[in-house]
Design a protein around this motif. Sequence first.
Motif, mmCIF file in Angstrom:
data_model
loop_
_atom_site.group_PDB
_atom_site.id
_atom_site.type_symbol
_atom_site.label_atom_id
_atom_site.label_comp_id
_atom_site.label_asym_id
_atom_site.label_seq_id
_atom_site.Cartn_x
_atom_site.Cartn_y
_atom_site.Cartn_z
ATOM 1 N N LEU A 38 -9.236 -18.701 -9.493
ATOM 2 C CA LEU A 38 -9.701 -17.236 -8.655
ATOM 3 C C LEU A 38 -8.422 -16.726 -7.996
ATOM 4 C CD1 LEU A 38 -12.599 -18.938 -6.525
ATOM 5 C CD2 LEU A 38 -12.557 -17.913 -8.742
ATOM 6 N N HIS A 39 -7.295 -17.240 -8.307
ATOM 7 C CA HIS A 39 -6.168 -16.597 -7.748
ATOM 8 C C HIS A 39 -5.446 -15.565 -9.113
ATOM 9 C CE1 HIS A 39 -1.868 -16.262 -6.269
ATOM 10 N NE2 HIS A 39 -2.296 -17.055 -5.279
ATOM 11 N N ARG A 40 -5.094 -14.514 -8.453
ATOM 12 C CA ARG A 40 -4.734 -13.580 -9.703
ATOM 13 C C ARG A 40 -3.470 -14.237 -10.457
ATOM 14 N NH1 ARG A 40 -2.627 -7.665 -8.046
ATOM 15 N NH2 ARG A 40 -2.262 -7.681 -10.212
ATOM 16 N N SER A 79 -5.430 -6.979 -0.353
ATOM 17 C CA SER A 79 -6.834 -7.877 0.439
ATOM 18 C C SER A 79 -7.898 -6.733 1.335
ATOM 19 C CB SER A 79 -6.300 -9.019 1.172
ATOM 20 O OG SER A 79 -5.319 -8.393 2.094
ATOM 21 N N SER A 132 1.435 -11.991 1.510
ATOM 22 C CA SER A 132 0.225 -12.795 1.199
ATOM 23 C C SER A 132 -1.127 -11.815 1.604
ATOM 24 C CB SER A 132 0.233 -14.132 1.853
ATOM 25 O OG SER A 132 0.542 -15.126 1.100
ATOM 26 N N ARG A 185 -2.920 -10.273 -1.391
ATOM 27 C CA ARG A 185 -3.230 -10.043 -2.851
ATOM 28 C C ARG A 185 -4.628 -9.999 -2.564
ATOM 29 N NH1 ARG A 185 0.294 -14.572 -2.485
ATOM 30 N NH2 ARG A 185 -1.690 -15.468 -1.730
ATOM 31 N N SER A 238 -7.858 -11.192 -4.885
ATOM 32 C CA SER A 238 -8.263 -12.247 -5.641
ATOM 33 C C SER A 238 -8.811 -11.971 -6.976
ATOM 34 C CB SER A 238 -9.241 -13.158 -5.001
ATOM 35 O OG SER A 238 -10.464 -12.961 -5.016
ATOM 36 N N ASN A 239 -8.942 -12.687 -7.825
ATOM 37 C CA ASN A 239 -9.499 -12.366 -9.366
ATOM 38 C C ASN A 239 -11.057 -12.103 -9.067
ATOM 39 O OD1 ASN A 239 -7.796 -12.595 -11.101
ATOM 40 N ND2 ASN A 239 -7.977 -14.733 -11.549
#
Length: 420
Positions: A53-55, A86, A268, A270, A272-273
């Motif tokens: 799930l993290h890009r 985000s 932080s 970002r 997510s996928n």
Amino acid sequence: MSASTFPMVSAATPGREMRAADGLWFGKDLSASEPIPEAAIERAVDLMRSGRLHRYGEQGSGYPEPSLLEQDYAAYVGSKYCVAVSSCGAAMFIALKALGVKVGDKVLTSSFTLAPVPGAIAHAGAQPVLVETQADYTTDLDDLAHKLETSGARVFLLSHMRGHITDLQAVRALCDRHGVALVEDCAHTMGAKWDGRHTGTWGRIGCYSAQTYKHINSGEGGLLVTNDDDVAAQAILMSGCYMMYEQHILSPPNSVFERWKYVTPNFSMRMSNLAAALLRPQLGLLAQRGKTWNHIYAMLEARLRKAPGVSIPERHPKEEFVASSIQFSLALEPAQIQRFLQECELRGLYIKWFGGQEPKAFTSNYAHWHYITEKPVLTKSMAVMSQLLDLRTPLSLTEQDCELIGQIVAAAAATAATPV
Ligand SMILES: Cc1ncc(COP(=O)(O)O)c(C=O)c1O
């Protein structure tokens, strides 16, 4: 907390004995959202099955979902770079930092906006300087010209609040004349244009939201667009790529990262996928959604204009807005507007007011943001806000719904104007 105990702002369904005597009753949930497209759900389920799930990843191959979304979105608005983050609030904060805003700096911004906008300025340690709003809910260009000259701000964070777009040629000319960078808050204007060009591409940076109540929905999410190599590299680093910036398809040359990678903090922020997988299939829906929203707007506008005391500003011919809500002014005193809101609620219609004494739910105005130390005297803005009402328009509204809303607003406005 379970859904059944969620404290709704307006959940009241009064019993029949509590309803208005005229029998008008709407009762639909204006905060309802569209379902997520099946293709997006399937992609999201695949991702959940993989657990990835993290890009970013140190191993593995292919580009992650946010990189593909960035590529799609940049092509859609016609910008060189897009960075998925985000939230729109995060995008605005990163935009200010990338433009070099420092603690204690002043940042010009719109007086008609919502809390995340001055919040992003405060997050960067800067002080908002509020620009007046005029009767058509756009920026007062005379006040902007004056404050560009006198405030000392190097950035103008312009909010296209509730989709009302200020003349962007004029804003850009004024900002250029004073060497001030323009950042556009497009949380309410995804898909909208001024004179044929997408909002968010008129200045140095554009910021968009993918939060549930916006044009595309991943719960939370934001997009930042720019044509500037240095801004893009900083935004990628600040959003939290660590040193994996090569996993961005739209990435400035490595030489640009060399300038920034040792001096740029990782905040932080970002995307997510999972969020990106939900959003990609929704981009293709924007055009049709825009048409439906504007059809609903036109139906409501025609009916609301007939209500006593209601006025709705004409839109500029160059403004290609996408209306996911409608605003109108009601020529009544604050106590009467309170009564108007109650009368609407008795008929099952939830309307929001920018002139309330207290901030409520998502709605607040600049008088509620006490952390702004430079106390603004904004007579025009307050006059506008004190009579400004706001209605969310979900895509599911029908012509009958619009008719009924028009009748309820007319009845409530007439009752509120009657002396007690
Ligand atoms: C005018 C405006 N700008 C910015 C934002 C921030 O968007 P996000 O919730 O994605 O941070 C919002 C959120 O509702 C908003 O209404």
